[in-house]
Write an enzyme that holds these catalytic residues in place. Sequence first.
Site, PDB file in Angstrom:
ATOM      1  N   GLU A 122       0.834  -1.201   0.000  1.00  0.00           N
ATOM      2  CA  GLU A 122       0.000   0.000   0.000  1.00  0.00           C
ATOM      3  C   GLU A 122       0.870   1.253   0.000  1.00  0.00           C
ATOM      4  O   GLU A 122       1.849   1.345   0.737  1.00  0.00           O
ATOM      5  CB  GLU A 122      -0.909  -0.034   1.229  1.00  0.00           C
ATOM      6  CG  GLU A 122      -1.972   1.039   1.271  1.00  0.00           C
ATOM      7  CD  GLU A 122      -2.952   0.841   2.411  1.00  0.00           C
ATOM      8  OE1 GLU A 122      -3.972   1.543   2.433  1.00  0.00           O
ATOM      9  OE2 GLU A 122      -2.704  -0.030   3.278  1.00  0.00           O
TER      10      GLU A 122
ATOM     11  N   LYS B 295      -9.279   3.301  -2.781  1.00  0.00           N
ATOM     12  CA  LYS B 295      -9.668   2.490  -1.624  1.00  0.00           C
ATOM     13  C   LYS B 295     -11.107   2.809  -1.224  1.00  0.00           C
ATOM     14  O   LYS B 295     -11.504   3.974  -1.141  1.00  0.00           O
ATOM     15  CB  LYS B 295      -8.706   2.765  -0.469  1.00  0.00           C
ATOM     16  CG  LYS B 295      -8.757   1.765   0.667  1.00  0.00           C
ATOM     17  CD  LYS B 295      -7.603   2.010   1.638  1.00  0.00           C
ATOM     18  CE  LYS B 295      -7.531   0.960   2.732  1.00  0.00           C
ATOM     19  NZ  LYS B 295      -6.386   1.192   3.644  1.00  0.00           N
TER      20      LYS B 295
ATOM     21  N   CYS C  68      -6.133  -3.551   1.701  1.00  0.00           N
ATOM     22  CA  CYS C  68      -5.873  -3.620   3.147  1.00  0.00           C
ATOM     23  C   CYS C  68      -7.150  -3.734   3.973  1.00  0.00           C
ATOM     24  O   CYS C  68      -7.677  -4.813   4.185  1.00  0.00           O
ATOM     25  CB  CYS C  68      -5.035  -2.413   3.582  1.00  0.00           C
ATOM     26  SG  CYS C  68      -4.295  -2.625   5.223  1.00  0.00           S
TER      27      CYS C  68
ATOM     28  N   SER D  87      20.787  -0.669  34.068  1.00  0.00           N
ATOM     29  CA  SER D  87      20.604  -0.553  35.512  1.00  0.00           C
ATOM     30  C   SER D  87      20.846  -1.847  36.270  1.00  0.00           C
ATOM     31  O   SER D  87      20.961  -1.835  37.486  1.00  0.00           O
ATOM     32  CB  SER D  87      19.172  -0.079  35.803  1.00  0.00           C
ATOM     33  OG  SER D  87      18.248  -1.093  35.462  1.00  0.00           O
TER      34      SER D  87
END
Length: 708
Positions: free
Chosen positions: A45, A114, A174, A365
């Site tokens: 896309e 789309k 999509c 740490s």
Amino acid sequence: MGHLITVATCSLNQWALDFVGNLERILESIRIAKEHGARLRVGPELEITGYGCFDHFLEGDTYLHSWEVMTKILTSDDARDILLDIGMPVAHKNVKYNCRVILYNGKILLIRPKLYLANNDNYREMRYFVPWPARLVEEYYLPRMIKNITGQTTVPIGDAVISTYDTCIGVELCEELFTPNRSSLTLRVPHISMSLDGIEIISNSSGSHHELRKLYRRVDLIKEATLKNGGIYLYANQQGCDGDRLYYDGCALIALNGRIIAQGSQFSLKDVEVVTATIDIEDVRSHRCTISRGMQASQTAAYKRFQADMALSQPEIDKKTNIRPTEAIQEFYHTPEQEIALGPACWLWDYLRRSKASGYFLPLSGGIDSCSTAIIVYSMCKLVTDAAQDGDEKVIKDARRIVGESEDSDYVPCDPREFCKRLFHTCYMGTVNSSKETRDRAKRLADVIGSYHIDLDMDDIVNSVCRLFTFITKRTPTFRLHGGTNVENLALQNIQARLRMVVAYLFAQLMPWVRNRPGGLLVLGSANADECLRGYFTKYDCSSADINPIGAISKIDLRQFITYAKNEYQIDVLDEFLNATPTAELEPITGDYVQADEADMGMTYEELSIFGRLRKIEKCGPFSMFSKLVHRWGDILRPTEVATKVKRFFIYYSINRHKMTTLTPAYHAESYSPDDNRFDLRPFLYNSTWDWQFERIDTLVKELEENT
């Protein structure tokens, strides 16, 4: 003989607005597809612009440059004799659309906009684009630069399909795969209506991001679409860091009649990955004769078809006995622990090579969070060395530049520890409140993974700032253990944490200079999703960094990841991190008191994970969260105890929500990520008393207690 068709789909590591690089990757994917004999190539896309352009899709330049790139594709010899499905934004009648452009031999056949836009969670497509009405087809007037090449003045734009001499091809974009409306009356889901109208090949071009445990849903939808309707389904996807918090996880797929026949990688350092398969189109036709579709198919409104003067099948291929249809495969999924090891690591590599930085700097740490970040960087180094040993020239070139080698150097990364030493810097920033155990753990981990490690104490810096405060105010704050108030205690903790951020950036800027190398380092954060959700970190402390690979991963998942990494990478010291009590080490340690994170927070990490999912995924406020948990925890807690926990969470969530506005950009990996900037759009100033909501909880608690 059947009719054999070779098709190709791909995953491309496109970068927002990188028109030069995006064009190169598109053309390379076309070349690879043709080398494998493909006559149809489908790309991801918005591949010309990159998916994550955001508000750049509102700019005219984006559309101008997209058409300029299209001129290069139309005139390229590589783009001849293959049907191409290319993604780009298109403005039609002053309205902007997310489109596929179908072209063949220098001609544009169709622009397909789309129909359904992604507009939830990480996606805001309706901010930039407008959905196209189903079945509408109009004429699009081409820019002059395109007309001069193709000789076309207009081309069709709309919800239509392409016919070849031997089959028919449709586009699903999509989000349209995920749309729930499957009514036989409206037929609004493209793959259903196209299949019923005889379209045999459907492409799906996506910009779908990685999220833990998400791939199953995507694959299941594709299998279900082709099992129920029959047909060939080509799924293309973006891959890599497009310039933001998301990692697009590729995994290009080809499905036939409900089975996966080809699958690409989900996590890869390759910029271009092409997946091909050879299919007998007669298999689609025979499958459709065996399923219940004839009645609906005969009543389905026909799509408008536009002709491509070509055939996808080739008679000379059909006659070769050594070429046969691709067999079905068992699709592959990574475990969540592997996803954490690979997804953020690929994202870190993209970020590092594209930012032109010289490496990463991490305050280490001795706790499990910074340990997880360090292991992800080590995983990145391993991916790089593996790719380099496989001969990936792009990875080798990027690796040489990052570590300061010249372009003509013969350096090739071959050992992840050696490569890690060149680009990864870790630093233990101790104070009088730090323990020997955490200091030793940090050093041993750095030794095992090979990072360039610094061990320092910050007491002089902390004391200097405190003396300045005393000099100005004539007041000396003390810790709670020494008789100080909660306000003093918190301030003395926070100054340690905030000074670590200052020191981290100082060292990140100068360590390459110290080592006679160019550039600077990117600072990595290591606050997990649960601590961010609760606000259990100091604003502008060493969790404030350039990027954070674990900022959307839960503590529970991180522990499982470290268990996996111990065995996968054979790092025995990780056992010590797993067995250690999580602690910030910002208060004095005595024989009777050691600061512990879960005690400080007033809730466990497991509870935080549950709160986060209910708040974000199930959209629960205080009352509905209590209503769910009073049943879920009813066997172990009384209603009053559940209410206390829910209230405590929402109080701390609301008073610390402002910290989310400055949260370090984090790799998005979890659906309850608290990221304020893109994903979790909630206020940051609350009435933290929650008067109405808590009163409703109290009323329900009273009723439940009386009935128990």
